[in-house]
Design a protein around this motif. Structure first.
Motif, short mmCIF file in Angstrom:
data_model
loop_
_atom_site.label_atom_id
_atom_site.label_comp_id
_atom_site.label_asym_id
_atom_site.label_seq_id
_atom_site.Cartn_x
_atom_site.Cartn_y
_atom_site.Cartn_z
N LYS A 131 0.83 -1.20 0.00
CA LYS A 131 0.00 0.00 0.00
C LYS A 131 0.87 1.25 0.00
O LYS A 131 2.02 1.23 0.44
N GLY A 132 0.31 2.34 -0.52
CA GLY A 132 1.03 3.60 -0.56
C GLY A 132 1.22 4.09 -1.98
O GLY A 132 0.55 3.65 -2.92
N PRO A 133 2.17 5.01 -2.18
CA PRO A 133 2.39 5.59 -3.51
C PRO A 133 2.69 4.56 -4.59
O PRO A 133 2.29 4.74 -5.75
N SER A 134 3.38 3.48 -4.24
CA SER A 134 3.72 2.47 -5.25
C SER A 134 2.46 1.81 -5.80
O SER A 134 2.31 1.63 -7.01
N ARG A 135 1.55 1.43 -4.91
CA ARG A 135 0.30 0.82 -5.36
C ARG A 135 -0.53 1.83 -6.14
O ARG A 135 -1.17 1.48 -7.13
N LEU A 136 -0.53 3.10 -5.70
CA LEU A 136 -1.27 4.14 -6.41
C LEU A 136 -0.79 4.27 -7.85
O LEU A 136 -1.59 4.41 -8.77
N LEU A 137 0.52 4.22 -8.06
CA LEU A 137 1.07 4.31 -9.41
C LEU A 137 0.57 3.19 -10.31
O LEU A 137 0.32 3.40 -11.50
N ILE B 126 -3.05 4.08 -11.42
CA ILE B 126 -3.32 5.29 -12.21
C ILE B 126 -3.81 4.98 -13.63
O ILE B 126 -4.76 5.61 -14.11
N ALA C 277 -5.59 2.09 -2.64
CA ALA C 277 -4.14 2.26 -2.83
C ALA C 277 -3.43 2.47 -1.50
O ALA C 277 -2.27 2.08 -1.33
N PHE C 278 -4.13 3.08 -0.55
CA PHE C 278 -3.56 3.33 0.78
C PHE C 278 -4.20 2.45 1.85
O PHE C 278 -4.18 2.76 3.03
#
Length: 361
Positions: free
Chosen positions: A43-49, A52, A90-91
């Motif tokens: 989870k976090g920015p990596s999953r958000l990317l 996208i 994502a988070f």
């Protein structure tokens, strides 16, 4: 001539349904990708990317659909519900994150796009779900009202514009409730997932806080609260203290809601925003902030009696809706298009039924 028009309508409807199938095939494929990616990416920015591309795809796909019923509903489910749930997921927040390790792919797909709860089993009706489903009589009566409204539109030129707007308001409310009930019922019968109530008699609201937070379009409230309201509330706590922190959170929630409504109306009419829709939600956001502030100031004192509060609240919502919300709705020629789509869908269903009968099915 009439036969040629019917053939054009049928071909158009067949093309729209083909596009609808293609769109949702891509949705299933992209969400399947999201499901398996979430298993290996933290989870976090990596999953958000990794999400996208799916989020952008969900915004673009409804542009391939041009009918109100298929296009606008798909836009709402994908660009709003699904995208906000993915952003939260994502988070590791929101409905998709609850027991995500035990969530099957089919449940993940349904939960991502549709207004349903993460838990629940067949025949396990809670008081809330019973309230949301109401009764078959309730939906039957409302369903019968739709042909009545369509008939009234034939005499629209003889009626006062304000009366037509009132009928539009009731028509939209009933149409939304029936559409969501059908979708929820299908999902519950197939997957056994508990249905969330979407409306709770909004015409009985006694305040704007009651209308927007507890009665109208509750699936949007359930998405905006954890994704916008709560994060802004936590930030506001550092600057304003607990007493006044909800006020900027409320305003931020209405700003986001305004932006998303502009997008939905773009799907509806393919028209650039006139920003009247945004003004409507910003006005209500400011009024709700004032209402909450007054309640905090007058804490412990009695407010308006229900017999006065309810008509004032509903009257304010309808008056501001006539002023700022419905002009864009009317410019999209929504009701005329809806009537044509009902006729086209009826012709299409008739063709399918005739084909099945001719093949002995």
């Amino acid at each position: 001539m009439e036969m040629e028009i019917k053939q054009v309508i049928r071909k158009w409807m067949e093309g729209e349904i083909n596009n609808f199938i293609k769109v949702w095939f891509l949705v299933i494929a992209s969400l399947t990708y999201s499901y398996f990616v979430s298993k290996i990416v933290q989870k976090g920015p990596s999953r958000l990317l990794t999400f996208i591309p799916v989020i952008f795809l969900n915004i673009l796909l409804p542009l391939n659909l041009h009918t109100l019923h298929l296009g606008v509903s798909s836009g709402f489910f994908l660009a709003w519900l699904c995208n906000f749930k993915l952003l939260m997921f994502a988070f590791d927040k929101g409905p998709l994150s609850k027991n995500s390790s035990n969530l099957s792919l089919s449940h993940f797909l349904a939960l991502s796009c549709l207004p349903i709860k993460a838990h629940g089993h067949k025949n396990n009706f809670t008081k809330t779900s019973q309230k949301g489903l109401n009764s078959l009589w309730n939906y039957g009566i409302k369903l019968l009202l739709i042909p009545f409204f369509l008939k009234i539109y034939d005499y629209e030129e003889y009626l006062h514009p304000k009366i037509i707007l009132v009928i539009y308001t009731i028509h939209i409310y009933i149409g939304l409730e029936i559409l969501l009930a059908i979708i929820g019922g299908l999902v519950k019968s197939i997957l056994g997932i508990e249905i969330e109530p979407q409306f709770d008699e909004p015409y009985l609201s006694t305040s704007l806080q009651d209308f927007w937070g507890k009665r109208w379009n509750l699936m949007v409230t359930r998405v905006l609260r954890p994704s916008v309201y709560e994060p802004v509330l936590n930030i506001s706590l550092r600057f304003t203290g607990r007493r006044w922190a909800p006020l900027p959170a409320i305003l931020a929630t209405f700003i986001v809601s305004a932006i998303m409504h502009e997008l939905i109306f773009f799907y509806m009419g393919r028209r650039w925003p006139t920003w009247e829709i945004s003004c409507f939600f910003l006005l209500h956001g400011v009024c709700l902030v004032v209402e909450v502030a007054i309640k905090k100031y007058l804490v412990g004192r009695s407010g308006l009696p229900r017999i006065l509060a309810a008509p004032l609240t509903v009257g304010f919502v309808m008056a501001t809706g006539f002023w700022l919300f419905f002009p864009e709705f009317l410019r999209s020629n929504a009701m005329v298009r809806a009537t044509e789509e009902y006729a086209a869908m009826g012709a299409f269903v008739s063709d399918v039924y005739t084909a099945l009968i001719s093949h002995g099915l």
